[in-house]
Design an enzyme around this catalytic site. Structure first.
Site, PDB file in Angstrom:
ATOM      1  N   HIS B  67       0.735  -1.188  -0.019  1.00 57.93           N
ATOM      2  CA  HIS B  67       0.076   0.271  -0.019  1.00 57.93           C
ATOM      3  C   HIS B  67       0.901   1.092  -0.048  1.00 57.93           C
ATOM      4  O   HIS B  67       0.539   2.356  -0.681  1.00 57.93           O
ATOM      5  CB  HIS B  67      -1.077  -0.066   1.190  1.00 57.93           C
ATOM      6  CG  HIS B  67      -1.639   1.353   1.380  1.00 57.93           C
ATOM      7  ND1 HIS B  67      -1.364   2.041   2.552  1.00 57.93           N
ATOM      8  CD2 HIS B  67      -2.569   1.864   0.773  1.00 57.93           C
ATOM      9  CE1 HIS B  67      -2.224   3.091   2.066  1.00 57.93           C
ATOM     10  NE2 HIS B  67      -2.929   3.176   1.250  1.00 57.93           N
ATOM     11  N   GLU B  70       2.125   1.885  -3.521  1.00 59.43           N
ATOM     12  CA  GLU B  70       0.970   2.497  -4.018  1.00 59.43           C
ATOM     13  C   GLU B  70       0.839   4.004  -3.982  1.00 59.43           C
ATOM     14  O   GLU B  70       0.837   4.666  -4.997  1.00 59.43           O
ATOM     15  CB  GLU B  70      -0.523   1.968  -3.784  1.00 59.43           C
ATOM     16  CG  GLU B  70      -1.632   2.367  -4.289  1.00 59.43           C
ATOM     17  CD  GLU B  70      -2.867   3.026  -3.389  1.00 59.43           C
ATOM     18  OE1 GLU B  70      -3.307   4.016  -3.220  1.00 59.43           O
ATOM     19  OE2 GLU B  70      -3.292   1.968  -2.891  1.00 59.43           O
ATOM     20  N   HIS B  71       1.065   4.486  -2.783  1.00 63.82           N
ATOM     21  CA  HIS B  71       1.185   5.921  -2.533  1.00 63.82           C
ATOM     22  C   HIS B  71       2.509   6.498  -3.161  1.00 63.82           C
ATOM     23  O   HIS B  71       2.345   7.549  -4.115  1.00 63.82           O
ATOM     24  CB  HIS B  71       1.335   6.134  -1.102  1.00 63.82           C
ATOM     25  CG  HIS B  71      -0.083   6.375  -0.367  1.00 63.82           C
ATOM     26  ND1 HIS B  71      -0.164   7.408   0.269  1.00 63.82           N
ATOM     27  CD2 HIS B  71      -0.889   5.356  -0.285  1.00 63.82           C
ATOM     28  CE1 HIS B  71      -1.576   7.116   0.925  1.00 63.82           C
ATOM     29  NE2 HIS B  71      -1.983   5.843   0.809  1.00 63.82           N
ATOM     30  N   GLU B 147      -3.708   7.974   7.421  1.00 68.27           N
ATOM     31  CA  GLU B 147      -4.701   6.980   6.791  1.00 68.27           C
ATOM     32  C   GLU B 147      -5.025   5.872   7.686  1.00 68.27           C
ATOM     33  O   GLU B 147      -6.105   5.528   8.085  1.00 68.27           O
ATOM     34  CB  GLU B 147      -4.260   6.553   5.463  1.00 68.27           C
ATOM     35  CG  GLU B 147      -5.292   5.754   4.737  1.00 68.27           C
ATOM     36  CD  GLU B 147      -4.975   5.198   3.371  1.00 68.27           C
ATOM     37  OE1 GLU B 147      -3.725   5.660   2.949  1.00 68.27           O
ATOM     38  OE2 GLU B 147      -5.674   4.638   2.568  1.00 68.27           O
TER      39      GLU B 147
END
Lengths: 429, 452
Positions: B67, B70-71, B147
């Site tokens: 993840h 992905e950022h 997040e």
């Protein structure tokens, strides 16, 4: 980058001539406003009926009435009990949806367009709108569920912040009143019947149909919906909200993140300031990953996952809002940065490049707003409910293109006055 | 041709999907597959790039790296500066984002059709040329921690779900949260993200799905032009990880500031591995629809409406995942009822199916919803791209989506009763309970003992 943008805009201007959506509009014999878009590509029919019956019409002391009326509407109506409604809809693969917000109560139907499917679905829709039962035991059950949900919401930092924010922005207007466990427990089923009789009438309704249907059939369906509604007059609006005094509300909460909101009542639907605010706000905090708030708060400092600003234009003066969440120990710093971004923007507006980028995205993305029946329905229902011009969508790109930096600055100066800004923090150290 | 007349044919049993070319597919020399579904309804297009890599491929101590990467994919290449990717998509009138799941990582753009080439160029560029800059990483890892705070730490239900999976799975990587444990995020470095990228972001580990008002041949040519020059590389062997059989009920409690308790009951369950030969996952999907497919389906009708034991009750079952499957029953008890009462009520509903089966009427209803759903899904360009991408991500061919639908249509009441008897087994059960705590730390109501 600059050349790329200019090229993008040149191409977009050439597209402006492309027609958006052909909306047919008429008033049904019973007095409902009807909006129809024929779309034959898929065998689907969407119908949405909107009433000026949102929470702004909750009588004083009865906050939560509009929402509970709407949520109980399709739990038993006419000859159908709540089980029959759900089962018969499922049998034909149709579904009912909708809810109540501050302004409006919506009931929408999605069904296959074939006559043997749509007719039974419309039969149920009409019963729900014309003859909701509000059975006592179902009413009590839904009331209990609503109260439980409100109690749960009162433990959530984002809900707490949202409620406090609206209360502070609208101290003397129904937009600022919130349903509470107490206000809901005071409601009885007669309140729901009375609210339905008063507000769910043809003069207070707009009906939107999108899909695989002829104009003649659309006229018949719309009138069949309108004619069975309670008789009555359009809703009367309360006095418009007045601007609040600058203020800050700080609430304690054990959460790991602080929730921060900044804003004020700013603009109502249909006001010409909308386009300069829309274009300007794209640069400030509306343009997702490319906005100034995102750059300063998230990209440069890593303060927040989500940070944004928007104008929610409503029937009466709706809010401008900046929102973010950040680790509670750095809430003050994040708030300071967000305020600096806002102050800088109010002072100078967007740069020429930023303005061009905003226009390129807002006009260029226009086709994406209309590429499904669902999206067309949403747009056309908004036009109908808020009485926007029928060519609103056709004019949209040209109106965006016409905005100048000066327009943005002037509109922000009128609509976002620092003396009236409300700040709410929850769980900030 | 109006689609209306095509649909009955599409849905007719016995017809093979090969009769229709759309969607179209090609494979580039570097191993990248390109799948195009033409849909001319509106002048827009969707590009999705799917990588067969998700949190399930992570190792202990580095949870969340899929993840985080992905950022980082938005942080620039030698030819596209940090943040420039979003800027260019926005300038093209597009919207873009990305998402990471246990099984895959996917990136997408929705654009006016004339801009498809621009975003294909951008995605191809970052497939092999990403900069994983240490300074950018230092900022972005903080964003990811925010997040996590927002999605999980301050969200009692999400926290319960995280803890549930950590207990239900002991060996399989599904025990780790997609977003990663906070400590792993704190110790992660740019080098970790870079290594992840170098290992997994290659054309032969990806596929591109394009839907919209496009010509497939033109899209194939663009794919060749932009993705074609990228070099493929052998991937590390992925060892299959099998969760050992569970041998008894497990329970986990999470205390968090909240008003309402939550109960989740998770049963280990089979998933779809062979679209033709498997049968139980189809029966479980239909069972889920009968229990929770509409407002008068069994759970809502009995537990919420009639007995008022629950404020809400539902079932989640996903038959298309790479790893082990779970069926989750979940709900919130009504005021005055306990999670024990709700657990007993959910068990009674399952027992009712086990003992008496389901009615033909219920089955017919679930199938009618399924058929209508196939029509409604065509209203969303993005939804159609998602459907193809997701099924491919778990190694099942999208060409068989129609066949899956036919298999679902053939499920019988007897098969549904059989799977209800087979899989709701206490030894394979994990029970999670959210125990709500007052915000101020003082007890709000007396603690209620749960059963068992």
């Amino acid at each position: 980058m600059k050349r790329l943008l200019t090229a993008a805009i040149a191409l977009l201007i050439s597209q402006v001539a492309l027609a958006g959506v052909k909306i047919e509009h008429w008033i049904s014999p019973s007095g409902a406003r009807v909006y129809f878009v024929e779309s034959r590509a898929l065998p689907i029919l969407d119908v949405q009926v909107d009433f000026a019956a949102g929470s702004m019409f909750d009588p004083e002391g009865k906050s939560g009435l509009a929402a509970l009326t709407r949520s109980t509407l399709d739990l038993g109506a006419g000859k159908f009990d709540e089980t029959a409604i759900a089962e018969q809809m499922a049998d034909i693969g149709a579904s009912l949806a909708g809810s109540a917000d501050t302004d409006r109560a919506s009931v929408s139907l999605r069904t296959l367009a074939a006559r043997d499917k749509r007719e039974p679905a419309l039969e149920i829709l009409k019963s729900v709108l014309h003859a909701p039962r509000f059975d006592a035991d179902i009413f009590e059950r839904e009331k209990a569920r609503t109260i439980a949900a409100l109690k749960e919401a009162m433990t959530r930092p984002d809900s707490i912040a949202g409620k406090a924010f609206w209360a502070a922005m609208y101290p003397n207007h129904p937009y600022g009143r919130q349903a509470t466990p107490d206000s809901v427990s005071g409601l009885d089923r007669d309140d729901l019947s009375a609210f339905h009789s008063r507000y769910y009438n043809a003069a207070n309704a707009s009906i939107t149909l999108v899909g695989d249907l002829s104009r003649a059939d659309a006229e018949k369906i719309a009138e069949a919906i309108a004619t069975g509604l309670p008789k009555g007059a359009a809703a009367e609006l309360p006095m418009p909200p007045t601007a609040p005094k600058w203020g800050i509300t700080q609430l304690a909460h054990p959460a790991s993140q602080a929730h921060v909101y900044i804003g004020l009542p700013a603009i109502e639907r249909g006001n010409p300031d909308f386009f300069p605010l829309l274009v300007g706000n794209y640069t400030l905090g509306g343009g997702g990953f490319v906005s100034r708030l995102m750059k300063e708060v998230r990209d440069k400092r890593g303060y927040a996952y989500s940070v944004y600003s928007y104008f929610a234009s409503l029937k009466q003066t709706g809010p401008f809002q900046i929102g973010l969440q950040t680790k509670r120990s750095q809430a003050k710093d994040a708030l300071k940065v967000a305020r600096e971004v806002l102050t800088g923007f109010l002072k100078n507006g967007p740069t020429d490049d930023e303005l061009a980028a905003a226009k390129a995205n807002l006009t260029g993305s226009f086709p994406l707003r209309l590429d499904s029946n669902k999206k067309i329905l949403e747009n056309v229902a908004n036009i109908g409910f808020y009485g926007l011009p029928l060519d609103y969508l056709d004019q949209y790109q040209a109106k965006v293109q016409a905005v100048t930096v000066e327009d943005v600055k002037a509109a922000f100066a009128r609509r976002v006055r620092p003396d009236n800004l409300i700040t709410v923090t929850v769980a900030a150290d | 041709m109006r689609l209306k007349y095509l649909l009955p044919v599409l849905l007719a049993a016995g017809l093979t999907s090969a009769a229709l070319a759309n969607p179209y597919e090609t494979t580039l020399k570097n191993g990248l597959r390109v799948i195009v579904k033409e849909d001319r309804r509106a002048p827009t297009a969707v590009q999705m790039v799917w990588y067969r890599i998700g949190s399930t491929d992570e190792v202990d101590g580095a949870s969340g790296v899929a993840h985080v990467l992905e950022h980082m994919m938005f942080k620039g290449t030698p030819s596209v500066g940090p943040g420039e990717f979003n800027k260019r998509v926005a300038a093209a009138g597009g919207r873009d984002n990305a998402f990471t799941s246990r099984d895959y990582t996917a990136y997408f753009q929705q654009v006016p059709k004339e801009k498809l080439e621009d975003v294909m160029q951008l995605e191809a560029d970052r497939m092999r040329h990403l900069n994983v800059d240490a300074k950018e990483f230092a900022q972005e890892i903080k964003v990811v921690m925010e997040e996590r705070r927002m999605r999980t730490d301050d969200n009692p239900q999400a926290k319960l779900f995280e803890q549930m999976n950590a207990v239900a799975f002991q060996a399989h990587p599904y025990r780790r949260p997609i977003i990663g444990w906070m400590n792993d995020l704190e110790t992660m470095t740019a080098a970790d993200a870079k290594a992840w990228y170098e290992t997994w972001y290659v054309p032969n580990n990806a596929y591109v799905v394009v839907t919209g008002d496009v010509d497939h041949k033109a899209v194939f040519a663009l794919a060749e032009k932009y993705y074609g020059p990228l070099e493929g590389r052998a991937l590390p062997a992925r060892k299959q990880q099998v969760e050992p059989a569970q041998e008894g009920t497990r329970r986990v409690t999470v205390k968090a500031p909240a008003e309402l308790p939550v109960l989740i009951m998770g049963y280990k369950a089979p998933v779809l591995r062979d679209i033709d030969k498997d049968s139980d996952p189809y029966a479980l999907e239909m069972l889920a629809s009968i229990l929770d497919g509409h407002d008068a389906a069994r759970f809502n009708k009995k537990l919420v409406r009639e007995d008022k034991v629950a404020l809400s009750a539902g079932i989640d079952y996903d038959s298309t995942v790479r790893g082990p499957g779970m069926i989750y029953l979940h709900g919130t008890p009504s005021e005055g009822k306990t999670v024990g009462d709700l657990e007993a009520a959910l068990r009674a509903e399952i027992a009712r199916v086990q003992k008496d089966g389901i009615s033909e009427q219920e089955l017919k209803r679930a199938k009618a919803q399924l058929i209508a759903g196939q029509v409604y899904k065509l209203d969303s360009m993005f939804g159609q791209a998602m459907e193809i991408g997701q099924i491919e991500a778990v190694g099942l061919p999208y060409q068989k989506l129609d066949h899956m639908l036919r298999k679902l249509q053939k499920v019988t009441a007897a098969e549904i009763q059989a799977v209800a008897r087979k899989y709701f087994n206490d030894d394979a059960l994990t029970i999670g309970n959210l125990d709500p705590q007052p915000l101020d730390g003082k007890p709000r109501r007396p603690a209620v003992a749960t059963r068992h």
